[in-house]
Design an enzyme around this catalytic site. Structure first.
Site, short mmCIF file in Angstrom:
data_model
loop_
_atom_site.label_atom_id
_atom_site.label_comp_id
_atom_site.label_asym_id
_atom_site.label_seq_id
_atom_site.Cartn_x
_atom_site.Cartn_y
_atom_site.Cartn_z
N ASP A 1 11.38 -2.80 -7.67
CA ASP A 1 12.27 -3.45 -8.64
C ASP A 1 11.85 -4.91 -8.80
O ASP A 1 11.76 -5.44 -9.91
CB ASP A 1 13.74 -3.42 -8.17
CG ASP A 1 14.34 -2.02 -8.25
OD1 ASP A 1 13.76 -1.15 -8.91
OD2 ASP A 1 15.42 -1.82 -7.65
N GLN B 1 0.30 -13.22 -46.16
CA GLN B 1 1.42 -12.53 -45.50
C GLN B 1 0.94 -11.52 -44.46
O GLN B 1 1.60 -11.31 -43.45
CB GLN B 1 2.24 -11.82 -46.57
CG GLN B 1 3.71 -11.84 -46.26
CD GLN B 1 4.52 -11.32 -47.43
OE1 GLN B 1 4.30 -10.21 -47.92
NE2 GLN B 1 5.45 -12.12 -47.90
N TRP C 1 -6.13 1.79 -4.92
CA TRP C 1 -5.68 0.81 -5.92
C TRP C 1 -4.84 -0.31 -5.31
O TRP C 1 -3.80 -0.68 -5.84
CB TRP C 1 -4.87 1.52 -7.02
CG TRP C 1 -5.67 2.49 -7.79
CD1 TRP C 1 -5.56 3.85 -7.75
CD2 TRP C 1 -6.74 2.19 -8.70
NE1 TRP C 1 -6.50 4.41 -8.58
CE2 TRP C 1 -7.24 3.42 -9.18
CE3 TRP C 1 -7.32 1.01 -9.16
CZ2 TRP C 1 -8.29 3.50 -10.10
CZ3 TRP C 1 -8.37 1.09 -10.06
CH2 TRP C 1 -8.83 2.33 -10.53
N ILE C 2 -5.30 -0.81 -4.18
CA ILE C 2 -4.50 -1.84 -3.51
C ILE C 2 -4.95 -3.24 -3.92
O ILE C 2 -6.07 -3.66 -3.63
CB ILE C 2 -4.55 -1.66 -1.97
CG1 ILE C 2 -4.17 -0.22 -1.59
CG2 ILE C 2 -3.65 -2.70 -1.29
CD1 ILE C 2 -2.86 0.30 -2.18
N GLU D 1 2.39 -0.53 -11.01
CA GLU D 1 3.78 -0.65 -10.54
C GLU D 1 4.73 0.24 -11.35
O GLU D 1 5.87 -0.14 -11.65
CB GLU D 1 4.21 -2.12 -10.48
CG GLU D 1 3.30 -2.87 -9.51
CD GLU D 1 3.87 -4.12 -8.89
OE1 GLU D 1 5.09 -4.32 -8.99
OE2 GLU D 1 3.09 -4.86 -8.28
N ALA E 1 0.83 -1.21 0.00
CA ALA E 1 0.00 0.00 0.00
C ALA E 1 0.86 1.26 0.00
O ALA E 1 1.25 1.79 1.05
CB ALA E 1 -0.94 -0.03 1.20
C1 LIG Z 1 -5.71 -3.57 -11.19
C2 LIG Z 1 -5.40 -2.12 -10.96
C3 LIG Z 1 -4.35 -1.97 -9.93
C4 LIG Z 1 -3.66 -0.63 -9.93
C5 LIG Z 1 -2.53 -0.78 -8.96
C6 LIG Z 1 -1.75 0.50 -8.73
C7 LIG Z 1 -0.81 0.29 -7.52
C8 LIG Z 1 0.60 0.14 -7.94
O1 LIG Z 1 0.89 0.09 -9.07
S1 LIG Z 1 1.85 0.03 -6.82
C9 LIG Z 1 2.85 1.47 -6.95
C10 LIG Z 1 3.07 2.12 -8.27
N1 LIG Z 1 3.85 3.29 -8.08
C11 LIG Z 1 5.07 3.44 -8.62
O2 LIG Z 1 5.58 2.58 -9.31
C12 LIG Z 1 5.76 4.73 -8.32
C13 LIG Z 1 6.34 5.37 -9.53
N2 LIG Z 1 7.34 6.34 -9.16
C14 LIG Z 1 8.65 6.02 -8.99
O3 LIG Z 1 9.08 4.91 -9.32
C15 LIG Z 1 9.57 7.05 -8.39
O4 LIG Z 1 8.80 7.89 -7.60
C16 LIG Z 1 10.41 7.85 -9.40
C17 LIG Z 1 11.16 6.93 -10.33
C18 LIG Z 1 9.51 8.75 -10.20
C19 LIG Z 1 11.51 8.60 -8.63
O5 LIG Z 1 10.95 9.34 -7.71
P1 LIG Z 1 11.67 10.49 -6.81
O6 LIG Z 1 10.54 11.17 -6.17
O7 LIG Z 1 12.60 11.30 -7.64
O8 LIG Z 1 12.45 9.63 -5.76
P2 LIG Z 1 14.01 9.42 -5.50
O9 LIG Z 1 14.52 10.62 -4.77
O10 LIG Z 1 14.70 9.01 -6.74
O11 LIG Z 1 13.98 8.17 -4.50
C20 LIG Z 1 13.48 8.23 -3.20
C21 LIG Z 1 14.32 7.34 -2.32
O12 LIG Z 1 14.26 6.00 -2.80
C22 LIG Z 1 15.56 5.54 -3.17
N3 LIG Z 1 15.41 4.72 -4.38
C23 LIG Z 1 14.96 5.14 -5.59
N4 LIG Z 1 14.94 4.09 -6.43
C24 LIG Z 1 15.37 3.01 -5.74
C25 LIG Z 1 15.57 1.65 -6.06
N5 LIG Z 1 15.28 1.18 -7.27
N6 LIG Z 1 16.06 0.84 -5.11
C26 LIG Z 1 16.34 1.30 -3.87
N7 LIG Z 1 16.16 2.57 -3.50
C27 LIG Z 1 15.68 3.42 -4.43
C28 LIG Z 1 16.37 6.77 -3.38
O13 LIG Z 1 17.74 6.55 -3.17
C29 LIG Z 1 15.79 7.66 -2.29
O14 LIG Z 1 16.24 7.17 -1.03
P3 LIG Z 1 16.67 8.16 0.15
O15 LIG Z 1 15.47 9.06 0.34
O16 LIG Z 1 16.92 7.24 1.29
O17 LIG Z 1 17.85 8.86 -0.38
#
Ligand SMILES: CCCCCCCC(=O)SCCNC(=O)CCNC(=O)[C@H](O)C(C)(C)COP(=O)(O)OP(=O)(O)OC[C@H]1O[C@@H](n2cnc3c(N)ncnc32)[C@H](O)[C@@H]1OP(=O)(O)O
Length: 373
Positions: free
Chosen positions: A234, A273, A155-156, A357, A123
């Site tokens: 990831d 084709q 959306w959980i 995601e 969540a």
């Molecule tokens: C059926 C219908 C269902 C619908 C379901 C919907 C529910 C879902 O999909 S679940 C969630 C989906 N959401 C997402 O995927 C979020 C998308 N956004 C992102 O991926 C990020 O916010 C992104 C890439 C835009 C970067 O964001 P930004 O705000 O710049 O963050 P950023 O400063 O880079 O990172 C924040 C912290 O995480 C860390 N971090 C970033 N990426 C990673 C990573 N891959 N691994 C480890 N740590 C990471 C950073 O180092 C930072 O850590 P700290 O604060 O300790 O220094």
């Protein structure tokens, strides 16, 4: 395809049988009724699949990430709704607990998830914090012995069905991750959303009205929750990429077989084709997507950072799923639009893989950042 060892081959054969004989049979009815697939998930738990990538020491089956990805593909090819529930419970809560949890938390929460007795939910998202999770508004107020969580998550996947919720909320030191069991006082759920696809995988709001979480159920450090969530994603994104490959493959196989039987103008339509080139493009994109998934899985298995690989796999595989399912409907023509032929369901189920995601646009942000790391 990469060479598989005896154990991987045996697991995949078992899963293929289960997917073909049980999941695929039940999927249309569960999709129609929008019913959460508990019997299928129970069976997967008994087969040791729900915790297959968690070590045996914590109740899992301890299989490698490549097998996990290939199993995800098989499950998705049979029932994409079951696959997303499987991807979330194994790829997010279990992965995050394994990586960041204490031994006590692993015993209390990881074990029942890995043994397949529980389903886990993740969540992070809120109505006004989707692509930008840093903007989330749920709060975790510090109180004696723990925190009180308030806010609404949107959306959980498995909301109202899961037994454990990994919830990200804003504590005094910043976004923090909490482990919240289903029965916690003040935790409630919305009605399942009415969606375009994945009807059997319930998606709800998760509401927190002063939910008390003791200190021992905070995951890792205060203020590190976004980092844990993005690291979890990831792993989650790799699962979704494998799901997308499974959806694409299933639709492709239906279209391939149909084109071999259907006759128009006195010929099987695959002899045109216009159809055979579509099938060639579809097969190539599926294989390329699968290889990206396996590349990410191998990196994950090696314990290396696999952010770039997971995002590339998700970007490519979700695009492939949408393209291939659309072409499959096209090859089947009017029949493709009919529920009985099943490709319309794969087409509906495919679209969300480009959204959840992390949208495809977010994957491009992640990949482009990784290019300069
Ligand atoms: C059926 C219908 C269902 C619908 C379901 C919907 C529910 C879902 O999909 S679940 C969630 C989906 N959401 C997402 O995927 C979020 C998308 N956004 C992102 O991926 C990020 O916010 C992104 C890439 C835009 C970067 O964001 P930004 O705000 O710049 O963050 P950023 O400063 O880079 O990172 C924040 C912290 O995480 C860390 N971090 C970033 N990426 C990673 C990573 N891959 N691994 C480890 N740590 C990471 C950073 O180092 C930072 O850590 P700290 O604060 O300790 O220094």
């Amino acid at each position: 395809m990469i060479a598989l060892n005896d154990e991987q081959t045996m697991v995949l054969e078992m899963v293929r049988r289960f997917a073909r004989e049980e999941l695929a049979q039940q999927a249309p009815e569960y999709d129609k009724r929008g019913e959460y697939p508990w019997p299928q998930l129970r069976k997967m738990g008994e087969l040791g699949l729900l915790g297959m990538n968690t070590p045996e020491a914590w109740g899992g089956t301890g299989l490698d990430a490549v097998t996990w990805a290939l199993v995800m593909e098989e499950i998705a090819a049979a029932d994409p709704s079951v696959a997303v529930i499987f991807s979330v419970t194994s790829g997010l809560p279990q992965y995050m607990l394994l990586k960041f949890g204490t031994d006590e938390q692993k015993e209390k929460y990881l074990r029942p998830l890995a043994e397949g007795r529980w389903i886990g939910a993740f969540a992070l998202t809120e109505a006004s914090a989707g692509s930008d999770p840093k903007g989330l508004k749920s709060t975790a107020e510090r109180v004696d012995g723990g925190y009180r969580l308030s806010g609404v998550k949107s959306w959980i996947t498995s909301g109202g069905q899961a037994q454990l919720y990994v919830i990200m909320a804003r504590a005094p030191e910043g976004i923090t991750a909490f482990l919240v069991p289903a029965g916690a006082e003040g935790l409630s759920f919305g009605e399942p959303e009415e969606k375009m696809g994945l009807h059997a995988a319930h998606t709800t709001e998760v509401r927190m009205d002063g939910v008390f979480v003791p200190d021992e159920d905070r995951l890792g450090e205060e203020g590190k929750g976004l980092h844990y969530a993005l690291a979890g994603l990831d792993s989650g994104r790799l699962g979704i990429a494998a799901q997308a490959v499974g959806i694409a493959r299933a639709a492709f196989e239906i279209a391939r077989d149909y084109a071999d039987e259907r006759e128009q103008f006195g010929r099987r339509i695959r002899e045109f084709q216009g159809v055979s080139f579509k099938l060639a493009e579809m097969a190539t994109a599926i294989e390329a997507s699968r290889l990206l998934v396996l590349n990410g899985a191998m990196k994950k298995q090696a314990g290396a950072r696999f952010t770039r690989e997971a995002s590339m796999a998700k970007l490519m595989a979700s695009r492939t799923a949408v393209d291939v399912t659309r072409e499959a409907v096209q090859i089947l023509g009017g029949n493709g639009y009919a529920v009985d032929y099943r490709v319309e369901r794969y087409y509906r189920d495919a679209k969300i893989t480009e959204i959840y995601e992390g949208t495809s646009e977010i994957q491009k942000i992640v990949i482009s950042r990784e290019l300069y790391r």
